[in-house]
Design an enzyme around this catalytic site. Structure first.
Site, PDB file in Angstrom:
ATOM      1  N   PRO A 129       7.872  11.115   1.609  1.00  0.00           N
ATOM      2  CA  PRO A 129       8.799  11.845   2.479  1.00  0.00           C
ATOM      3  C   PRO A 129       8.145  13.073   3.118  1.00  0.00           C
ATOM      4  CG  PRO A 129       9.915  11.202   0.458  1.00  0.00           C
ATOM      5  CD  PRO A 129       8.473  10.816   0.287  1.00  0.00           C
ATOM      6  N   GLN A 134       9.455  -4.783  33.218  1.00  0.00           N
ATOM      7  CA  GLN A 134       9.591  -4.455  34.653  1.00  0.00           C
ATOM      8  C   GLN A 134       9.524  -5.728  35.508  1.00  0.00           C
ATOM      9  OE1 GLN A 134      10.294  -1.387  35.190  1.00  0.00           O
ATOM     10  NE2 GLN A 134      10.436  -1.438  37.414  1.00  0.00           N
ATOM     11  N   THR A 145       5.846  -1.122   3.395  1.00  0.00           N
ATOM     12  CA  THR A 145       6.016  -2.494   3.877  1.00  0.00           C
ATOM     13  C   THR A 145       5.833  -3.482   2.734  1.00  0.00           C
ATOM     14  OG1 THR A 145       5.158  -1.810   6.017  1.00  0.00           O
ATOM     15  CG2 THR A 145       5.225  -4.179   5.598  1.00  0.00           C
ATOM     16  N   GLY A 153       2.875  12.225   5.749  1.00  0.00           N
ATOM     17  CA  GLY A 153       2.658  11.065   6.620  1.00  0.00           C
ATOM     18  C   GLY A 153       1.256  11.145   7.191  1.00  0.00           C
ATOM     19  N   LEU A 164       1.062   4.892   0.195  1.00  0.00           N
ATOM     20  CA  LEU A 164       0.415   6.169   0.514  1.00  0.00           C
ATOM     21  C   LEU A 164       1.453   7.167   1.031  1.00  0.00           C
ATOM     22  CD1 LEU A 164      -2.260   7.800   0.973  1.00  0.00           C
ATOM     23  CD2 LEU A 164      -2.367   6.780   3.249  1.00  0.00           C
ATOM     24  N   PHE A 177       0.872  -1.183   0.000  1.00  0.00           N
ATOM     25  CA  PHE A 177       0.000   0.000   0.000  1.00  0.00           C
ATOM     26  C   PHE A 177       0.904   1.226   0.000  1.00  0.00           C
ATOM     27  CE2 PHE A 177      -2.656   2.915   2.787  1.00  0.00           C
ATOM     28  CZ  PHE A 177      -3.792   2.978   1.997  1.00  0.00           C
ATOM     29  N   GLU A 204      -0.108   3.023  10.202  1.00  0.00           N
ATOM     30  CA  GLU A 204      -1.553   3.054   9.897  1.00  0.00           C
ATOM     31  C   GLU A 204      -2.281   4.086  10.759  1.00  0.00           C
ATOM     32  OE1 GLU A 204      -3.490  -0.620   8.912  1.00  0.00           O
ATOM     33  OE2 GLU A 204      -1.596  -1.526   8.289  1.00  0.00           O
ATOM     34  N   HIS A 233      10.359  -8.654  34.639  1.00  0.00           N
ATOM     35  CA  HIS A 233      11.605  -9.401  34.425  1.00  0.00           C
ATOM     36  C   HIS A 233      12.800  -8.757  35.135  1.00  0.00           C
ATOM     37  CE1 HIS A 233       9.478 -11.629  31.281  1.00  0.00           C
ATOM     38  NE2 HIS A 233      10.538 -12.394  31.095  1.00  0.00           N
TER      39      HIS A 233
HETATM   40  N1  COS Z   1     -13.820   7.012   4.887  1.00  0.00           N
HETATM   41  C1  COS Z   1     -14.244   7.647   3.764  1.00  0.00           C
HETATM   42  N2  COS Z   1     -13.991   8.957   3.513  1.00  0.00           N
HETATM   43  C2  COS Z   1     -13.298   9.644   4.443  1.00  0.00           C
HETATM   44  C3  COS Z   1     -12.840   9.047   5.635  1.00  0.00           C
HETATM   45  C4  COS Z   1     -13.138   7.685   5.844  1.00  0.00           C
HETATM   46  N3  COS Z   1     -12.755   7.058   6.955  1.00  0.00           N
HETATM   47  N4  COS Z   1     -12.189   9.959   6.356  1.00  0.00           N
HETATM   48  C5  COS Z   1     -12.232  11.104   5.656  1.00  0.00           C
HETATM   49  N5  COS Z   1     -12.913  10.911   4.501  1.00  0.00           N
HETATM   50  C6  COS Z   1     -13.218  11.914   3.485  1.00  0.00           C
HETATM   51  C7  COS Z   1     -13.905  13.126   4.097  1.00  0.00           C
HETATM   52  O1  COS Z   1     -15.295  12.937   4.152  1.00  0.00           O
HETATM   53  C8  COS Z   1     -13.516  14.242   3.145  1.00  0.00           C
HETATM   54  O2  COS Z   1     -14.361  14.176   2.035  1.00  0.00           O
HETATM   55  P1  COS Z   1     -14.628  15.495   1.101  1.00  0.00           P
HETATM   56  O3  COS Z   1     -13.427  15.642   0.229  1.00  0.00           O
HETATM   57  O4  COS Z   1     -15.838  15.101   0.307  1.00  0.00           O
HETATM   58  O5  COS Z   1     -14.854  16.649   2.021  1.00  0.00           O
HETATM   59  C9  COS Z   1     -12.113  13.832   2.694  1.00  0.00           C
HETATM   60  O6  COS Z   1     -12.000  12.416   2.936  1.00  0.00           O
HETATM   61  C10 COS Z   1     -11.031  14.542   3.448  1.00  0.00           C
HETATM   62  O7  COS Z   1     -11.244  14.266   4.815  1.00  0.00           O
HETATM   63  P2  COS Z   1     -10.712  15.232   5.961  1.00  0.00           P
HETATM   64  O8  COS Z   1     -11.113  16.639   5.653  1.00  0.00           O
HETATM   65  O9  COS Z   1     -11.100  14.640   7.259  1.00  0.00           O
HETATM   66  O10 COS Z   1      -9.132  15.078   5.712  1.00  0.00           O
HETATM   67  P3  COS Z   1      -7.914  15.642   6.506  1.00  0.00           P
HETATM   68  O11 COS Z   1      -6.876  15.980   5.523  1.00  0.00           O
HETATM   69  O12 COS Z   1      -8.336  16.662   7.500  1.00  0.00           O
HETATM   70  O13 COS Z   1      -7.362  14.379   7.364  1.00  0.00           O
HETATM   71  C11 COS Z   1      -6.986  12.247   8.333  1.00  0.00           C
HETATM   72  C12 COS Z   1      -7.872  13.161   7.476  1.00  0.00           C
HETATM   73  C13 COS Z   1      -6.039  12.995   9.248  1.00  0.00           C
HETATM   74  C14 COS Z   1      -7.922  11.396   9.166  1.00  0.00           C
HETATM   75  C15 COS Z   1      -6.187  11.372   7.339  1.00  0.00           C
HETATM   76  O14 COS Z   1      -5.274  12.173   6.615  1.00  0.00           O
HETATM   77  C16 COS Z   1      -5.463  10.234   7.996  1.00  0.00           C
HETATM   78  O15 COS Z   1      -6.047   9.202   8.305  1.00  0.00           O
HETATM   79  N6  COS Z   1      -4.140  10.391   8.194  1.00  0.00           N
HETATM   80  C17 COS Z   1      -3.309   9.325   8.663  1.00  0.00           C
HETATM   81  C18 COS Z   1      -2.809   8.574   7.480  1.00  0.00           C
HETATM   82  C19 COS Z   1      -2.252   7.256   7.880  1.00  0.00           C
HETATM   83  O16 COS Z   1      -2.862   6.490   8.595  1.00  0.00           O
HETATM   84  N7  COS Z   1      -1.076   6.998   7.367  1.00  0.00           N
HETATM   85  C20 COS Z   1      -0.451   5.749   7.598  1.00  0.00           C
HETATM   86  C21 COS Z   1       0.132   5.350   6.325  1.00  0.00           C
HETATM   87  S1  COS Z   1      -0.388   3.849   5.760  1.00  0.00           S
HETATM   88  S2  COS Z   1       0.645   2.562   6.818  1.00  0.00           S
END
Ligand code: COS
Length: 383
Positions: free
Chosen positions: A127, A337, A157, A130, A124, A122, A364, A339
């Site tokens: 750099p 602790q 990964t 995140g 996503l 996956f 994640e 141990h």
């Molecule tokens: N399922 C479906 N849609 C979703 C959703 C979900 N769980 N969460 C958000 N959305 C949608 C929102 O509804 C919004 O839609 P619109 O464009 O129609 O408005 C859009 O996605 C953007 O959502 P939001 O405004 O909440 O986005 P943000 O940029 O504020 O941030 C977070 C969202 C922080 C929750 C997101 O960026 C996130 O999960 N970050 C962590 C990423 C991660 O886990 N990385 C690990 C890498 S993979 S190992």
């Protein structure tokens, strides 16, 4: 979609035996060599572990979420590097395809993923992107019948093992946020892709993460996941919601193992003329850990049932991920602790597990991202 309960029970027992007889004895070898032995990977293929979450019509076992969580909990009672071999294929690497792929895309990849002939990753994180996933900068620009990808993905990964990458890239660079992002299914052998050497990490030896670099990578238009531009971020979020339940069961599985190590040590180690488990301050640490474990397992199973019922589980998945991964940290810390000085020595497994579980609170979605998701969902109810 679920496996018949009798077959599932047999599968769970088989995994539990595999953990005891094959994986736990191989843990030290994995730590020494930083590799999961190929014969163990082959046994995982033979057991169908790569296909846990892939629908039966495409050759997988088609487990429902509760069943997947139960199997992952069992599997994670051995070093987390074993789960990592199948983790991205069962979880985040393949689920975008399962959820939104066209039939042609599913037929093209899922049967080979289910048998473990190929793995998936996956892509996503970058750099510069995140926690703020919507700011990603990799581009996929339409050119005739193709898209041309450019950018760098980080900490991916299993990229070194993958035969399919799910890549999030910006098809519309003028749209800065989520809606300009699309997802692609990409063969890592496509010219222009470089998979960098594996990263050196704090723990989880035997797991492989690396950069994936795209330089003018040309993929056909039918590599666009679901055939629709602008859906990539939403798909990634749904995949992560589900992945957070999977990771919660990773956390409860390894927590159970760590607590067992601590309990065994507390019953064998003697000080002041008795086993240290007889002392109330040690008992308090065991009891707190047991309650953390029980709570984490219960909430994960509840959220998995909600997922299987078709409910929106974003908030519950974030609660589970936050709680179970933080609990794993607490449980590992207490196990060290209990141990005493031995807990700091590499010859005891808790030293390794302490380092291994640190990652759970990061990938994640960090704990802070889970808090943000939970609070946003709560506030939506009063807006
Ligand atoms: N399922 C479906 N849609 C979703 C959703 C979900 N769980 N969460 C958000 N959305 C949608 C929102 O509804 C919004 O839609 P619109 O464009 O129609 O408005 C859009 O996605 C953007 O959502 P939001 O405004 O909440 O986005 P943000 O940029 O504020 O941030 C977070 C969202 C922080 C929750 C997101 O960026 C996130 O999960 N970050 C962590 C990423 C991660 O886990 N990385 C690990 C890498 S993979 S190992």
């Amino acid at each position: 979609m679920e496996l018949d309960q009798d077959l599932f029970n047999q599968m769970k027992e088989t995994v539990s035996r595999f953990v005891r007889e094959r994986l736990v004895p191989a843990e030290d070898l994995v730590e020494e060599t930083n590799e999961v032995p190929e014969e163990i990977v082959q046994e995982m293929r033979d057991m169908g572990l790569f296909g846990l979450s892939i629908p039966a019509e495409y050759g997988g076992l088609g487990l429902n979420m509760r069943q997947e969580c139960e199997i992952i909990h069992e599997l994670c009672q051995a070093s987390l590097s074993f789960r990592s071999v199948i983790g991205t294929t069962v979880g985040i690497g393949s689920q975008g395809l399962v959820m939104t792929g066209t039939d042609e895309q599913k037929r093209g990849y899922l049967p080979r993923l289910a048998t473990g002939e190929i793995s998936s990753s996956f892509c996503l994180t970058e750099p510069g992107s995140g926690s703020d996933a919507a700011s990603l900068r990799t581009t996929a620009i339409r050119d005739g019948d193709d898209y041309v990808l450019n950018g760098t993905k980080r900490y991916i990964t299993n990229a070194l093992r993958a035969g399919m990458l799910t890549v999030m890239a910006r098809t519309n660079p003028d749209k800065k946020g989520a809606s300009g992002i699309s997802a692609f299914l990409v063969d890592p052998k496509t010219p222009g892709i470089t998979i960098a050497k594996a990263d050196d990490k704090m723990g989880q030896r035997g797991t492989k993460t690396s950069d994936v670099i795209f330089e003018d990578v040309r993929v056909p238009a039918n590599a666009l996941l679901g055939g629709e531009e602008g859906q990539g971020f939403y798909t990634a979020m749904r995949v992560l919601d589900r992945g957070r339940l999977h990771l919660s069961s990773v956390s409860t599985g390894i927590s159970e193992r760590i607590l067992q190590e601590a309990l065994t040590y507390a019953s064998e180690r003697e000080q002041f003329g008795q086993a240290i488990g007889g002392f109330q301050l040690v008992q308090a640490m065991l009891a707190d850990s047991q309650a953390d474990l029980y709570a984490g397992k219960s909430m994960t199973m509840d959220a998995a049932d909600c997922f299987d019922a078709g409910d929106d589980i974003s908030m519950k998945a974030a609660c589970c991920k936050m709680f179970t991964t933080e609990a794993a940290g607490r449980i590992a810390d207490k196990a060290v602790q209990i141990h005493g000085g031995a807990g700091y020595m590499s010859e005891y497994k808790v030293e390794r597990f302490y380092r291994d579980v640190r990652l759970l609170r990061l990938y994640e979605g960090t704990t802070q991202i889970q808090q943000l998701v939970i609070a946003r969902k709560m506030l939506e109810t009063v807006a």
